[in-house]
Design a protein around this motif. Sequence first.
Motif, PDB file in Angstrom:
ATOM      1  N   SER A 175       2.387   7.743  41.856  1.00  0.00           N
ATOM      2  CA  SER A 175       1.500   6.764  42.476  1.00  0.00           C
ATOM      3  C   SER A 175       0.749   7.385  43.642  1.00  0.00           C
ATOM      4  O   SER A 175       1.261   8.266  44.344  1.00  0.00           O
ATOM      5  N   GLY A 176      -0.464   6.888  43.857  1.00  0.00           N
ATOM      6  CA  GLY A 176      -1.278   7.393  44.946  1.00  0.00           C
ATOM      7  C   GLY A 176      -1.991   8.687  44.624  1.00  0.00           C
ATOM      8  O   GLY A 176      -2.565   9.327  45.515  1.00  0.00           O
ATOM      9  N   MET A 177      -2.016   9.097  43.350  1.00  0.00           N
ATOM     10  CA  MET A 177      -2.678  10.346  42.986  1.00  0.00           C
ATOM     11  C   MET A 177      -4.174  10.267  43.266  1.00  0.00           C
ATOM     12  O   MET A 177      -4.769   9.188  43.265  1.00  0.00           O
ATOM     13  N   SER A 178      -4.762  11.404  43.497  1.00  0.00           N
ATOM     14  CA  SER A 178      -6.187  11.489  43.774  1.00  0.00           C
ATOM     15  C   SER A 178      -6.996  11.367  42.489  1.00  0.00           C
ATOM     16  O   SER A 178      -6.460  11.467  41.378  1.00  0.00           O
ATOM     17  N   ALA A 179      -8.302  11.203  42.651  1.00  0.00           N
ATOM     18  CA  ALA A 179      -9.184  11.149  41.482  1.00  0.00           C
ATOM     19  C   ALA A 179      -9.118  12.463  40.708  1.00  0.00           C
ATOM     20  O   ALA A 179      -9.134  12.469  39.469  1.00  0.00           O
ATOM     21  N   ALA A 180      -9.029  13.582  41.422  1.00  0.00           N
ATOM     22  CA  ALA A 180      -8.952  14.880  40.754  1.00  0.00           C
ATOM     23  C   ALA A 180      -7.679  14.985  39.914  1.00  0.00           C
ATOM     24  O   ALA A 180      -7.685  15.523  38.802  1.00  0.00           O
ATOM     25  N   GLN A 181      -6.582  14.457  40.439  1.00  0.00           N
ATOM     26  CA  GLN A 181      -5.329  14.489  39.690  1.00  0.00           C
ATOM     27  C   GLN A 181      -5.376  13.553  38.482  1.00  0.00           C
ATOM     28  O   GLN A 181      -4.806  13.857  37.438  1.00  0.00           O
ATOM     29  N   PHE A 182      -6.070  12.429  38.627  1.00  0.00           N
ATOM     30  CA  PHE A 182      -6.136  11.461  37.529  1.00  0.00           C
ATOM     31  C   PHE A 182      -6.968  11.991  36.360  1.00  0.00           C
ATOM     32  O   PHE A 182      -6.823  11.511  35.233  1.00  0.00           O
ATOM     33  N   ALA A 183      -7.812  12.970  36.622  1.00  0.00           N
ATOM     34  CA  ALA A 183      -8.665  13.507  35.553  1.00  0.00           C
ATOM     35  C   ALA A 183      -7.841  13.979  34.354  1.00  0.00           C
ATOM     36  O   ALA A 183      -8.257  13.820  33.197  1.00  0.00           O
ATOM     37  N   GLU A 184      -6.670  14.542  34.587  1.00  0.00           N
ATOM     38  CA  GLU A 184      -5.801  14.973  33.488  1.00  0.00           C
ATOM     39  C   GLU A 184      -5.382  13.775  32.635  1.00  0.00           C
ATOM     40  O   GLU A 184      -5.364  13.841  31.402  1.00  0.00           O
ATOM     41  N   LEU A 185      -5.068  12.665  33.299  1.00  0.00           N
ATOM     42  CA  LEU A 185      -4.648  11.463  32.579  1.00  0.00           C
ATOM     43  C   LEU A 185      -5.827  10.829  31.843  1.00  0.00           C
ATOM     44  O   LEU A 185      -5.660  10.275  30.749  1.00  0.00           O
ATOM     45  N   TYR A 186      -6.999  10.923  32.423  1.00  0.00           N
ATOM     46  CA  TYR A 186      -8.173  10.316  31.789  1.00  0.00           C
ATOM     47  C   TYR A 186      -8.503  11.002  30.470  1.00  0.00           C
ATOM     48  O   TYR A 186      -8.934  10.344  29.511  1.00  0.00           O
ATOM     49  N   GLU A 187      -8.294  12.292  30.395  1.00  0.00           N
ATOM     50  CA  GLU A 187      -8.545  12.991  29.135  1.00  0.00           C
ATOM     51  C   GLU A 187      -7.578  12.511  28.051  1.00  0.00           C
ATOM     52  O   GLU A 187      -7.941  12.392  26.873  1.00  0.00           O
ATOM     53  N   ILE A 188      -6.349  12.214  28.434  1.00  0.00           N
ATOM     54  CA  ILE A 188      -5.400  11.631  27.489  1.00  0.00           C
ATOM     55  C   ILE A 188      -5.881  10.259  27.048  1.00  0.00           C
ATOM     56  O   ILE A 188      -5.769   9.887  25.876  1.00  0.00           O
ATOM     57  N   TYR A 189      -6.448   9.508  27.987  1.00  0.00           N
ATOM     58  CA  TYR A 189      -6.946   8.165  27.660  1.00  0.00           C
ATOM     59  C   TYR A 189      -8.112   8.244  26.676  1.00  0.00           C
ATOM     60  O   TYR A 189      -8.230   7.405  25.778  1.00  0.00           O
ATOM     61  N   ARG A 190      -8.960   9.236  26.844  1.00  0.00           N
ATOM     62  CA  ARG A 190     -10.056   9.443  25.877  1.00  0.00           C
ATOM     63  C   ARG A 190      -9.496   9.631  24.467  1.00  0.00           C
ATOM     64  O   ARG A 190      -9.983   9.046  23.500  1.00  0.00           O
ATOM     65  N   GLU A 191      -8.483  10.472  24.372  1.00  0.00           N
ATOM     66  CA  GLU A 191      -7.875  10.730  23.069  1.00  0.00           C
ATOM     67  C   GLU A 191      -7.257   9.446  22.503  1.00  0.00           C
ATOM     68  O   GLU A 191      -7.397   9.144  21.311  1.00  0.00           O
ATOM     69  N   THR A 192      -6.578   8.682  23.358  1.00  0.00           N
ATOM     70  CA  THR A 192      -5.963   7.427  22.922  1.00  0.00           C
ATOM     71  C   THR A 192      -7.014   6.459  22.406  1.00  0.00           C
ATOM     72  O   THR A 192      -6.838   5.827  21.346  1.00  0.00           O
ATOM     73  N   ALA A 193      -8.122   6.327  23.130  1.00  0.00           N
ATOM     74  CA  ALA A 193      -9.179   5.385  22.748  1.00  0.00           C
ATOM     75  C   ALA A 193      -9.828   5.787  21.431  1.00  0.00           C
ATOM     76  O   ALA A 193     -10.106   4.940  20.574  1.00  0.00           O
ATOM     77  N   GLU A 194     -10.078   7.081  21.259  1.00  0.00           N
ATOM     78  CA  GLU A 194     -10.692   7.549  20.014  1.00  0.00           C
ATOM     79  C   GLU A 194      -9.756   7.335  18.825  1.00  0.00           C
ATOM     80  O   GLU A 194     -10.182   6.920  17.742  1.00  0.00           O
ATOM     81  N   ARG A 195      -8.474   7.557  19.034  1.00  0.00           N
ATOM     82  CA  ARG A 195      -7.498   7.403  17.950  1.00  0.00           C
ATOM     83  C   ARG A 195      -7.324   5.934  17.560  1.00  0.00           C
ATOM     84  O   ARG A 195      -7.261   5.594  16.378  1.00  0.00           O
ATOM     85  N   ASP A 196      -7.252   5.055  18.573  1.00  0.00           N
ATOM     86  CA  ASP A 196      -6.941   3.641  18.319  1.00  0.00           C
ATOM     87  C   ASP A 196      -8.172   2.749  18.244  1.00  0.00           C
ATOM     88  O   ASP A 196      -8.049   1.553  17.981  1.00  0.00           O
ATOM     89  N   GLY A 197      -9.364   3.322  18.506  1.00  0.00           N
ATOM     90  CA  GLY A 197     -10.594   2.580  18.305  1.00  0.00           C
ATOM     91  C   GLY A 197     -10.899   1.517  19.329  1.00  0.00           C
ATOM     92  O   GLY A 197     -11.313   0.403  18.973  1.00  0.00           O
ATOM     93  N   PHE A 198     -10.704   1.811  20.606  1.00  0.00           N
ATOM     94  CA  PHE A 198     -11.107   0.862  21.648  1.00  0.00           C
ATOM     95  C   PHE A 198     -11.951   1.582  22.692  1.00  0.00           C
ATOM     96  O   PHE A 198     -11.925   2.810  22.796  1.00  0.00           O
ATOM     97  N   GLY A 199     -12.704   0.803  23.460  1.00  0.00           N
ATOM     98  CA  GLY A 199     -13.561   1.383  24.485  1.00  0.00           C
ATOM     99  C   GLY A 199     -12.848   1.501  25.812  1.00  0.00           C
ATOM    100  O   GLY A 199     -11.900   0.765  26.096  1.00  0.00           O
ATOM    101  N   ILE A 200     -13.287   2.440  26.631  1.00  0.00           N
ATOM    102  CA  ILE A 200     -12.711   2.605  27.963  1.00  0.00           C
ATOM    103  C   ILE A 200     -13.831   2.645  28.991  1.00  0.00           C
ATOM    104  O   ILE A 200     -14.989   2.882  28.676  1.00  0.00           O
ATOM    105  N   PHE A 201     -13.448   2.396  30.240  1.00  0.00           N
ATOM    106  CA  PHE A 201     -14.397   2.424  31.349  1.00  0.00           C
ATOM    107  C   PHE A 201     -14.587   3.861  31.847  1.00  0.00           C
ATOM    108  O   PHE A 201     -13.789   4.757  31.538  1.00  0.00           O
ATOM    109  N   PRO A 202     -15.623   4.090  32.659  1.00  0.00           N
ATOM    110  CA  PRO A 202     -15.714   5.382  33.349  1.00  0.00           C
ATOM    111  C   PRO A 202     -14.466   5.611  34.200  1.00  0.00           C
ATOM    112  O   PRO A 202     -13.811   4.654  34.645  1.00  0.00           O
ATOM    113  N   MET A 203     -14.146   6.865  34.428  1.00  0.00           N
ATOM    114  CA  MET A 203     -12.922   7.195  35.153  1.00  0.00           C
ATOM    115  C   MET A 203     -12.866   6.540  36.524  1.00  0.00           C
ATOM    116  O   MET A 203     -11.786   6.199  37.032  1.00  0.00           O
ATOM    117  N   SER A 204     -14.015   6.341  37.143  1.00  0.00           N
ATOM    118  CA  SER A 204     -14.041   5.788  38.497  1.00  0.00           C
ATOM    119  C   SER A 204     -13.414   4.403  38.580  1.00  0.00           C
ATOM    120  O   SER A 204     -12.883   4.023  39.633  1.00  0.00           O
TER     121      SER A 204
END
Length: 344
Positions: A175-204
């Motif tokens: 918890s409390g991670m920076s935006a730079a640290q969250f970038a790693e998680l956001y790339e996983i979210y991209r993969e999740t969204a593409e696999r499961d067919g849902f849209g996601i918001f910008p990382m911000s």
Amino acid sequence: MSELRVEHWDDDRFMAAARAWDHPVPIEQAPAWDAFDQAVDGRSPWRRLAVLDGADAVVALIALSQFAGRGFTYLWAKHGPMWPARPDAAAEAAAREAVLAYVRWEAPEVVFVRMHAWHPAPGLCELLQTVTYDRTVVIDLTRSEDEILASFTKRGRYKTRRALKDADMTVTDESGMSAAQFAELYEIYRETAERDGFGIFPMSVYTTMIESLGEHARVFVARRHDTGPEGNLVPGRAVSWVVSLVHDGGGVDFYAGGNREARDTNAAIALKWHIFTTLKAEGVTRYDLMGVGSERVPQLAGVGEFKHQFGDDVEIDGAWDVPVKPMRYRSLVLALRAKRALRR
């Protein structure tokens, strides 16, 4: 039911009344949520309202946020109204009409109000551009850890025990991670969204939530570790994660992602167990896994299959659009249909 009236209450009075009902106040209905609304363009807190009967008793409470769409304005009461107990259809309709009358007078620019309802009724419309849910899985964290584990399905218990024995995986509270640290998680979210067919918001949007909600936004991450030359574990790569929102003794899965490696190693199972036990130790009493499939929302059947390992369905009040300006709302529906048809 006697004639109802609506009053605008300050935060302290509103929260005191909500907590008198002895169940967790959803964070979206609480002042803690305001910081997030204020930090996102096109959104702002609107008002916290009390619906009162002729004897001045509180019938329902509702906090509304204002959203600016493309050329229109609407209000959204996420997980509101709140009630002391589940209302019958007549009580719910009466309170809804009282709130709509108040909005028509106080905010004539509003096209519709998005709010939750237990009972289908005339005037309730399916949401324009988002998915609601009316079934979920809720984990009772007041039980012992052994009792919680025993309540899982046989498959859920097996997978949990197996995941907890995996020495190459750890789950940590980041918890409390920076935006730079969250970038790693956001790339996983991209993969999740593409696999499961849902849209996601910008990382911000996600990093703004983590920053603005502070201690209420918990980030749990499952990481896979490699073994170093001396047999030690090398700090590993994220494979799955959850943003949990915690407020007033309740917790909820809000956003989550997992890559292919996570699916192969039951990382999401390990994550859930870590979240349950961590929040239980901190005094959280219930944890909502946030939505499974139903007749109204069949597209959530896939996530429901995973969540049913931890418990049975619980019925909740799903969200609906309630037009304040029916003709204007109808034009938005038609415009959205045309836009989707062009995309197809």
